[in-house]
Scaffold this motif. Sequence first.
Motif, PDB file in Angstrom:
ATOM      1  N   LEU A 211      18.133  -6.689   9.427  1.00 53.13           N
ATOM      2  CA  LEU A 211      18.942  -7.899   9.527  1.00 53.13           C
ATOM      3  C   LEU A 211      19.274  -8.478   8.155  1.00 53.13           C
ATOM      4  N   LEU A 212      18.269  -8.608   7.290  1.00 48.63           N
ATOM      5  CA  LEU A 212      18.435  -9.301   6.015  1.00 48.63           C
ATOM      6  C   LEU A 212      18.749  -8.381   4.835  1.00 48.63           C
ATOM      7  N   ARG A 213      18.646  -7.088   5.041  1.00 42.96           N
ATOM      8  CA  ARG A 213      18.978  -6.071   4.053  1.00 42.96           C
ATOM      9  C   ARG A 213      18.290  -6.301   2.706  1.00 42.96           C
ATOM     10  N   SER A 214      19.028  -6.215   1.632  1.00 40.15           N
ATOM     11  CA  SER A 214      18.459  -6.299   0.279  1.00 40.15           C
ATOM     12  C   SER A 214      17.843  -7.652  -0.030  1.00 40.15           C
ATOM     13  N   GLY A 215      18.199  -8.669   0.715  1.00 36.75           N
ATOM     14  CA  GLY A 215      17.636  -9.987   0.475  1.00 36.75           C
ATOM     15  C   GLY A 215      16.136 -10.023   0.641  1.00 36.75           C
ATOM     16  N   ILE A 216      15.601  -9.138   1.483  1.00 32.94           N
ATOM     17  CA  ILE A 216      14.155  -9.077   1.669  1.00 32.94           C
ATOM     18  C   ILE A 216      13.571  -7.767   1.131  1.00 32.94           C
ATOM     19  N   CYS A 217      14.409  -6.731   0.982  1.00 35.60           N
ATOM     20  CA  CYS A 217      13.909  -5.433   0.521  1.00 35.60           C
ATOM     21  C   CYS A 217      13.686  -5.374  -0.984  1.00 35.60           C
ATOM     22  N   VAL A 218      14.530  -6.045  -1.754  1.00 34.58           N
ATOM     23  CA  VAL A 218      14.449  -5.959  -3.208  1.00 34.58           C
ATOM     24  C   VAL A 218      13.292  -6.778  -3.785  1.00 34.58           C
ATOM     25  N   PRO A 219      13.024  -7.993  -3.293  1.00 32.75           N
ATOM     26  CA  PRO A 219      11.897  -8.735  -3.874  1.00 32.75           C
ATOM     27  C   PRO A 219      10.558  -8.035  -3.624  1.00 32.75           C
ATOM     28  N   ILE A 220       9.519  -8.609  -4.154  1.00 32.19           N
ATOM     29  CA  ILE A 220       8.180  -8.024  -4.080  1.00 32.19           C
ATOM     30  C   ILE A 220       7.708  -7.854  -2.642  1.00 32.19           C
ATOM     31  N   ILE A 221       8.300  -8.571  -1.713  1.00 27.50           N
ATOM     32  CA  ILE A 221       7.967  -8.414  -0.298  1.00 27.50           C
ATOM     33  C   ILE A 221       8.267  -6.986   0.143  1.00 27.50           C
ATOM     34  N   GLY A 222       9.397  -6.455  -0.280  1.00 27.94           N
ATOM     35  CA  GLY A 222       9.764  -5.078   0.061  1.00 27.94           C
ATOM     36  C   GLY A 222       8.830  -4.062  -0.562  1.00 27.94           C
ATOM     37  N   PHE A 223       8.347  -4.349  -1.769  1.00 27.95           N
ATOM     38  CA  PHE A 223       7.391  -3.457  -2.424  1.00 27.95           C
ATOM     39  C   PHE A 223       6.093  -3.399  -1.634  1.00 27.95           C
ATOM     40  N   GLY A 224       5.621  -4.553  -1.173  1.00 29.43           N
ATOM     41  CA  GLY A 224       4.402  -4.582  -0.367  1.00 29.43           C
ATOM     42  C   GLY A 224       4.566  -3.827   0.943  1.00 29.43           C
ATOM     43  N   ALA A 225       5.720  -3.989   1.580  1.00 20.92           N
ATOM     44  CA  ALA A 225       5.967  -3.276   2.831  1.00 20.92           C
ATOM     45  C   ALA A 225       6.020  -1.767   2.604  1.00 20.92           C
ATOM     46  N   THR A 226       6.610  -1.349   1.490  1.00 21.21           N
ATOM     47  CA  THR A 226       6.675   0.079   1.177  1.00 21.21           C
ATOM     48  C   THR A 226       5.291   0.641   0.895  1.00 21.21           C
ATOM     49  N   LEU A 227       4.454  -0.120   0.199  1.00 20.43           N
ATOM     50  CA  LEU A 227       3.065   0.305  -0.015  1.00 20.43           C
ATOM     51  C   LEU A 227       2.341   0.512   1.312  1.00 20.43           C
ATOM     52  N   ALA A 228       2.486  -0.457   2.214  1.00 22.77           N
ATOM     53  CA  ALA A 228       1.804  -0.366   3.511  1.00 22.77           C
ATOM     54  C   ALA A 228       2.336   0.805   4.335  1.00 22.77           C
ATOM     55  N   LYS A 229       3.650   0.998   4.310  1.00 22.96           N
ATOM     56  CA  LYS A 229       4.248   2.101   5.075  1.00 22.96           C
ATOM     57  C   LYS A 229       3.750   3.449   4.558  1.00 22.96           C
ATOM     58  N   GLY A 230       3.736   3.624   3.239  1.00 20.10           N
ATOM     59  CA  GLY A 230       3.248   4.874   2.660  1.00 20.10           C
ATOM     60  C   GLY A 230       1.780   5.107   2.956  1.00 20.10           C
ATOM     61  N   ALA A 231       0.973   4.062   2.855  1.00 18.84           N
ATOM     62  CA  ALA A 231      -0.456   4.201   3.137  1.00 18.84           C
ATOM     63  C   ALA A 231      -0.693   4.595   4.593  1.00 18.84           C
ATOM     64  N   ALA A 232       0.054   3.986   5.498  1.00 19.98           N
ATOM     65  CA  ALA A 232      -0.115   4.302   6.923  1.00 19.98           C
ATOM     66  C   ALA A 232       0.331   5.731   7.238  1.00 19.98           C
TER      67      ALA A 232
END
Length: 128
Positions: A65-86
Motif C-alpha cells: 500500500l505505502l510502497r517506498s514510503g515505508i520500505c526505504v526508511p529503517i523500518i524496511g531494513f528491519g523487516a528485511t532482516l526479519a524476513k531473511g532470518a525467518a
Amino acid sequence: MLLPQTWWGYALDYLIVFVSGGICCVIAQLLIVKTKLTPARILVLFLITGIILQTVGIYTPLAKLLRSGICVPIIGFGATLAKGAAEWAMQYGPLGAFAGGLVQTSFGVGVAVAASYIVSVAFSPKSK
C-alpha cells in the motif's frame, strides 16, 4: 493497489509515498521533541518496529500500500532482516537465522558503504 499508469496514477503513487514517508518522519520528530530518546534509540525503535511488523505479517500489506514510503526508511531494513532470518531458519535451521538477515540485506549495505566512500572522496569532508 495498482492503478493504471497514467499521469494521475503516477501522481497518486508519488503522493502516497511522500505522505507515508512523511508520517514516519513526523513520528520520529515527535519522539525527539516530546521524549528524552536519543536519535540512535529512535533508530533502533524503528528497526525493531519493522522486525515486529514483518513477524506478525502486517509489513507486506503495508509495503504494497505505502510502497517506498515505508520500505526505504529503517523500518524496511528491519523487516528485511526479519524476513531473511525467518527464511534461512526454515531452510537451514536455527543457525540459518543468524546468517539469513545478513545475506538478505548485504547488497543494500554494500551499496551504502560504496556510495558513502565515493561521496567522501568527491567532497573531502573535514571534521569540526
